[in-house]
Design a protein around this motif. Structure first.
Motif, mmCIF file in Angstrom:
data_model
loop_
_atom_site.group_PDB
_atom_site.id
_atom_site.type_symbol
_atom_site.label_atom_id
_atom_site.label_comp_id
_atom_site.label_asym_id
_atom_site.label_seq_id
_atom_site.Cartn_x
_atom_site.Cartn_y
_atom_site.Cartn_z
ATOM 1 N N THR A 1 0.978 -0.928 0.312
ATOM 2 C CA THR A 1 -0.109 -0.401 -0.028
ATOM 3 C C THR A 1 0.524 1.230 -0.130
ATOM 4 N N VAL A 2 0.205 2.000 -1.288
ATOM 5 C CA VAL A 2 1.612 3.501 -1.071
ATOM 6 C C VAL A 2 0.796 4.414 -2.158
ATOM 7 N N SER A 3 0.704 5.378 -2.061
ATOM 8 C CA SER A 3 -0.685 5.462 -2.675
ATOM 9 C C SER A 3 0.124 6.381 -4.137
ATOM 10 N N TYR B 1 8.370 0.986 -6.552
ATOM 11 C CA TYR B 1 9.537 0.285 -5.693
ATOM 12 C C TYR B 1 9.223 0.066 -4.347
ATOM 13 N N ALA B 2 8.268 0.504 -4.194
ATOM 14 C CA ALA B 2 7.808 -0.541 -2.990
ATOM 15 C C ALA B 2 7.677 -1.513 -3.414
ATOM 16 N N GLY C 1 13.177 -7.395 -1.382
ATOM 17 C CA GLY C 1 14.389 -7.452 -1.170
ATOM 18 C C GLY C 1 14.223 -7.440 0.460
ATOM 19 N N LEU C 2 12.631 -6.596 1.680
ATOM 20 C CA LEU C 2 13.432 -6.787 2.253
ATOM 21 C C LEU C 2 13.099 -8.779 2.804
ATOM 22 N N GLN C 3 12.457 -8.732 2.363
ATOM 23 C CA GLN C 3 12.176 -10.735 2.621
ATOM 24 C C GLN C 3 13.642 -11.112 2.256
ATOM 25 N N ALA D 1 8.611 3.898 -16.951
ATOM 26 C CA ALA D 1 10.063 3.556 -16.750
ATOM 27 C C ALA D 1 10.774 3.793 -16.065
ATOM 28 N N VAL D 2 10.880 4.590 -15.552
ATOM 29 C CA VAL D 2 11.865 5.566 -14.727
ATOM 30 C C VAL D 2 11.768 4.766 -13.297
ATOM 31 N N ALA D 3 10.398 4.952 -13.386
ATOM 32 C CA ALA D 3 9.909 3.828 -11.666
ATOM 33 C C ALA D 3 10.302 2.887 -11.364
ATOM 34 N N ARG D 4 10.207 2.301 -12.740
ATOM 35 C CA ARG D 4 10.830 0.356 -12.999
ATOM 36 C C ARG D 4 11.749 1.006 -12.988
ATOM 37 N N SER D 5 12.598 2.126 -13.043
ATOM 38 C CA SER D 5 13.796 1.795 -13.038
ATOM 39 C C SER D 5 14.878 1.141 -12.179
#
Length: 406
Positions: free
Chosen positions: A55-57, A64-65, A71-73, A145-149
């Motif tokens: 959940t991120v607005s 990224y979240a 990665g956290l797991q 695309a920027v967000a996915r990078s």
């Protein structure tokens, strides 16, 4: 060395490298998603899968979240391995695509980190906006695309070294990061994947195909525009009219692997059949879904012409495997393909969107083309010379891994 591979779908790109390193005396293990059921050639540790929804607005933050959550797991599992079992690797080799490596250096700060840098999403010149029918040329698409990078760039900055399978894929990263990348292909098993003039394959409907028959093949993980399925389907009516004995075999799932489903819903298969299906002899068009690997190899061996299309994107193993099988490959004239195929030398290149040109090229390839044998032999020679698993790529990969210690 004590080497840990990290990949949610292990063995992924490392089915030969991991056991080869183990055979050389290294202590090799893998960290993977708890739901991954693929057989592993080495010991496997598992991390708990992240929540299905993060959940991120804002949408860019959500992208990224989701990767950071995985990665956290992975990091939590790594901490358990360290604190409860005393496990500390000398070298971590992780695929950067899903965020699994992002926090591992905080758990094992003295481990060397090498990543598999498969591709960096770019806002221009690659897949975004390449096909206006499917991928819009909008600012929102470029922002996505920027967000996915973001996690891919972070992983590259953290890494001590990186590996890419092709020059095109390495070149997707900016110059300031490209210096970390060594280009070595995953390798093609040309001993197993080879021409067989005695090959035959019986399809589910009872149709038997033999080497030498007029067979047109197409293979994709899914039947979708990223791999040119819509272009090929629009080319088929003219091809099948001109070649009344041709059998067309299309391998791939009905969903999507890389792009999006049609905006109006349904699958690309259903949409393209609605568009051109009434102009096709469906008794000669065979949709197989995904097939067992042995059947897939037999299909390549009976193929007279193999169509491969792709956006400017990750190059499919299926193209190099078709070349190794001695197929006459008719491929899209896009940058990742041009790295391996030169038009008229070891295959044919056709402009991606030029449907009439695709029809003409496939009609020529299915007919008595005197160049077909030469092109197929040259395609195989390209793979044997430069991409052979055991004699070229695996030795280089082993040397790259062991060079991390040096």
């Amino acid at each position: 060395m004590k080497i840990l591979f990290v990949h949610q779908n292990f063995p992924g790109q490392f089915p030969y490298l991991a056991p080869a390193l183990s055979a050389r005396g290294h202590e090799v293990a893998a960290l993977t998603d708890e739901h991954n059921q693929r057989p592993s050639p080495v010991q496997v540790f598992r991390y708990k899968a992240p929540p299905a929804e993060v959940t991120v607005s804002a949408p860019p933050g959500k992208v990224y979240a989701e990767y950071a959550a995985r990665g956290l797991q992975a990091a939590r599992a790594a901490r358990v391995l360290r604190d409860r079992h005393g496990y500390v690797p000398d070298l971590i080799i992780g695929h950067s695509g899903w965020g699994e490596t992002l926090f591992l250096q905080e758990i094992w700060p003295n481990a060397r980190l090498a990543i598999y840098a498969e591709l960096l999403y770019r806002t221009r010149g690659h897949d975004v906006g390449f096909d206006p029918e499917v991928t819009p040329r909008t600012e929102d698409a470029r922002l996505g695309a920027v967000a996915r990078s973001a996690h891919l760039i972070q992983a590259m900055v953290q890494a001590d070294a990186a590996l890419s399978p092709t020059q095109y894929q390495a070149g997707s990263f900016p110059p300031e990061l490209r210096g970390k990348i060594t280009v070595i292909h995953d390798g093609i098993d040309t001993d197993r994947i080879r021409p067989d003039p005695a090959s035959r394959l019986t399809l589910a409907d009872g149709t038997t195909l033999r080497a030498g028959d007029e067979v047109l093949t197409y293979v994709g993980r899914s039947l979708e525009p990223y791999r040119g399925f819509h272009i090929l389907m629009r080319a088929l009516p003219e091809v099948m009219d001109a070649r009344p004995n041709a059998q067309v075999v299309l391998v791939g799932a009905e969903g999507v692997s890389y792009g999006a489903a049609p905006r109006e819903g349904g699958s690309w298969k259903s949409r393209l059949l609605a568009e051109v299906g009434d102009r096709l002899d469906m008794s000669r068009v065979h949709f197989t879904g995904r097939v067992p690997y042995d059947d897939y190899l037999k299909l390549l061996q009976v193929s007279r012409a193999h169509a491969y299309l792709t956006y400017p994107f990750v190059l499919s193993w299926s193209m190099t495997e078709a070349m190794a099988a001695g197929c006459q490959v008719i491929a899209s004239d896009t940058e990742p393909v041009r790295e391996l195929i030169s038009d008229g030398v070891n295959g044919r290149l056709v402009p991606f969107f030029d449907v009439p040109a695709w029809s003409a090229a496939l009609i020529r390839a299915l007919g008595p083309d005197p160049e077909a044998g030469r092109l197929g032999a040259a395609a195989r020679e390209t793979v044997v010379s430069d991409y052979d698993l055991r004699r070229v790529c695996l030795p280089r990969l082993i040397d790259w891994v062991e060079g991390q210690a040096r």
